[in-house]
Design a protein around this motif. Structure first.
Motif, PDB file in Angstrom:
ATOM      1  N   ASP A 260       0.664  -1.040   0.090  1.00  0.00           N
ATOM      2  CA  ASP A 260       0.144  -0.241   0.191  1.00  0.00           C
ATOM      3  C   ASP A 260       0.909   1.603  -0.201  1.00  0.00           C
ATOM      4  OD1 ASP A 260       0.709  -0.590   2.320  1.00  0.00           O
ATOM      5  OD2 ASP A 260      -0.195   0.555   3.569  1.00  0.00           O
ATOM      6  N   GLN A 261       2.080   1.171   0.256  1.00  0.00           N
ATOM      7  CA  GLN A 261       3.009   2.678   0.800  1.00  0.00           C
ATOM      8  C   GLN A 261       4.139   2.584  -1.082  1.00  0.00           C
ATOM      9  OE1 GLN A 261       3.553   4.448   3.275  1.00  0.00           O
ATOM     10  NE2 GLN A 261       1.471   3.129   3.601  1.00  0.00           N
ATOM     11  N   ALA A 262       4.023   1.631  -2.037  1.00  0.00           N
ATOM     12  CA  ALA A 262       4.432   1.631  -3.329  1.00  0.00           C
ATOM     13  C   ALA A 262       3.975   2.834  -4.063  1.00  0.00           C
ATOM     14  CB  ALA A 262       4.010   0.503  -3.811  1.00  0.00           C
ATOM     15  N   PRO A 263       2.773   3.501  -4.137  1.00  0.00           N
ATOM     16  CA  PRO A 263       2.533   4.835  -4.479  1.00  0.00           C
ATOM     17  C   PRO A 263       3.601   5.497  -3.511  1.00  0.00           C
ATOM     18  CG  PRO A 263       0.602   3.823  -4.102  1.00  0.00           C
ATOM     19  CD  PRO A 263       1.913   3.113  -3.685  1.00  0.00           C
ATOM     20  N   LEU A 264       3.870   5.957  -2.790  1.00  0.00           N
ATOM     21  CA  LEU A 264       4.493   6.579  -2.356  1.00  0.00           C
ATOM     22  C   LEU A 264       6.385   7.178  -2.998  1.00  0.00           C
ATOM     23  CD1 LEU A 264       3.469   6.636   1.710  1.00  0.00           C
ATOM     24  CD2 LEU A 264       3.195   8.588   0.001  1.00  0.00           C
ATOM     25  N   ILE A 265       6.798   5.568  -3.140  1.00  0.00           N
ATOM     26  CA  ILE A 265       7.937   5.071  -4.042  1.00  0.00           C
ATOM     27  C   ILE A 265       8.421   6.010  -4.966  1.00  0.00           C
ATOM     28  CG2 ILE A 265       9.847   3.583  -3.984  1.00  0.00           C
ATOM     29  CD1 ILE A 265       9.295   4.502  -1.042  1.00  0.00           C
ATOM     30  N   GLU A 266       6.734   5.548  -5.728  1.00  0.00           N
ATOM     31  CA  GLU A 266       6.584   5.964  -7.064  1.00  0.00           C
ATOM     32  C   GLU A 266       6.982   7.317  -6.503  1.00  0.00           C
ATOM     33  OE1 GLU A 266       3.391   6.706 -10.380  1.00  0.00           O
ATOM     34  OE2 GLU A 266       3.168   5.100  -8.315  1.00  0.00           O
ATOM     35  N   GLN A 267       6.575   7.993  -6.109  1.00  0.00           N
ATOM     36  CA  GLN A 267       6.306   9.828  -6.327  1.00  0.00           C
ATOM     37  C   GLN A 267       7.614  10.667  -5.710  1.00  0.00           C
ATOM     38  OE1 GLN A 267       3.075  11.845  -4.391  1.00  0.00           O
ATOM     39  NE2 GLN A 267       3.432  13.620  -5.652  1.00  0.00           N
ATOM     40  N   CYS A 268       8.566   9.782  -5.203  1.00  0.00           N
ATOM     41  CA  CYS A 268       9.494  10.015  -4.430  1.00  0.00           C
ATOM     42  C   CYS A 268      11.017   9.849  -6.384  1.00  0.00           C
ATOM     43  CB  CYS A 268      10.430   9.006  -3.906  1.00  0.00           C
ATOM     44  SG  CYS A 268      11.924   9.151  -3.431  1.00  0.00           S
ATOM     45  N   ASN A 269       9.968   8.774  -6.600  1.00  0.00           N
ATOM     46  CA  ASN A 269      10.950   8.774  -8.271  1.00  0.00           C
ATOM     47  C   ASN A 269      10.595  10.087  -8.902  1.00  0.00           C
ATOM     48  OD1 ASN A 269      13.035   6.528  -7.367  1.00  0.00           O
ATOM     49  ND2 ASN A 269      11.649   5.397  -7.628  1.00  0.00           N
TER      50      ASN A 269
END
Length: 333
Positions: A152-161
């Motif tokens: 559920d936290q994967a979208p945060l890593i996407e936005q970080c990138n």
């Protein structure tokens, strides 16, 4: 060859529970020998929805540190550091907010779900809404390329990138690396009551420091299959918390598969699978609980470990901040 860098951490809102262990702590233990690992005691991030109880956030800094050390995190291999004492993180957060829009922050699926779960409506703390930029600052300040998170936290890593790519494009060169989400096989454990999220505040978690009686009571109270009324009745494994936990903690996959088959066919009582799970959790948590008690008896030593790790992390994050500012061409005195 330099080791890849991992950044991970936990909000300091309470002691950790077995969901943290299954979700990320096992990964952290496995990777601390092969990676340069930083564990962030995320007290600043905890304030985004706990500003009305700063004392709780402060009190739990060492509680989370006790849990890290009790499960086997080795401060000689993993740097444990305190977020609020790393000023570069706050400075980079402010800088990164110029590279992301409010609309993009609001569209982040993780943030949308958390806003809905907390019932904020439009009364969203600004720090909470801006968390993706703050997390990007945390990750990039350490130049981490691996970040253990739940699915559920994967979208945060996407936005970080996304932010990283904008920074690099503005600088005209690669200043910061992109990060990869490391998602554990077990996924997020549900609460013992069957709710989708195990929560310290929701009272549906088993703390890593739980005693034998607490573990026994929690397992006995676990949600199973409400239609499995008699031993001979066929039962549902899907959504059955006991089997979900067995999948996460039982190393004997073949035996778990056999138990699932018997349960589905009928002829296997809830008490049998609960007893197996309790034995596993008692065995897992007993040494963690004992080590935790030892660390809690000497908080000064734990404070020294955190202070030493924070000093090392501050040197690294300050250097990254300077590099980013120079690469972007900010005015220098």
């Amino acid at each position: 060859m330099s080791r890849p860098v991992i950044l991970t951490g936990d909000r300091t809102t309470g002691p950790l529970h077995i969901g943290h262990y299954a979700g990320s702590l096992k990964n952290r233990l496995a990777l601390q020998d092969s990676h340069r690992q930083f564990l962030l005691l995320a007290d600043t991030q905890a304030l985004t929805d706990n500003a009305d109880d700063i004392g709780k956030v402060r009190r739990n800094v060492l509680e989370v540190a006790f849990d890290y050390l009790a499960v086997g995190i080795d401060p000689a291999k993993t740097t444990i550091c305190l977020q609020s004492h790393l000023p570069a993180l706050a400075e980079l957060s402010m800088l990164y907010l110029n590279f992301v829009t409010v609309a993009r922050l609001e569209r982040n699926p993780t943030i949308k779900d958390e806003i809905r779960a907390r019932g904020f409506g439009r009364d969203i703390p600004a720090g909470f809404l801006c968390y993706p930029a703050a997390q990007a600052a945390d990750i990039t300040a350490f130049k981490a390329t691996v970040v253990p998170v739940g699915e559920d936290q994967a979208p945060l890593i996407e936005q970080c990138n996304e932010i990283v790519r904008r920074i690099n494009a503005s600088a005209g060169r690669e200043v910061l690396p992109e990060a990869q989400a490391l998602i554990p096989e077990a996924g997020r454990l549900p609460g013992i009551d069957g709710r989708a999220k195990m929560s310290k505040s929701g009272g549906n978690a088993i703390a890593l420091s739980a005693g034998p009686d607490e573990i026994r009571a929690a397992v006995r109270a676990m949600f199973t299959d409400p239609d499995h009324l008699r031993v001979e009745d066929p039962g549902r494994v899907e959504g059955n918390v006991v089997f979900t936990y067995l999948d996460a903690f039982d190393p004997d996959r073949d035996e778990v598969a056999r138990l699932k088959d018997r349960y589905r066919r009928g002829g296997l009582g809830d008490s049998v699978v609960k007893r197996r799970l309790e034995e596993l959790l008692q065995e897992l948590l007993a040494p963690i609980r004992a080590r935790r008690a030892d660390y809690a008896a000497d908080p000064g030593e734990v404070l020294r470990i955190v202070a030493e790790g924070t000093r090392a992390a501050r040197e690294l994050t300050d250097a990254t901040k300077q590099e980013v500012m120079e690469a972007l061409g900010l005015f220098r005195l």
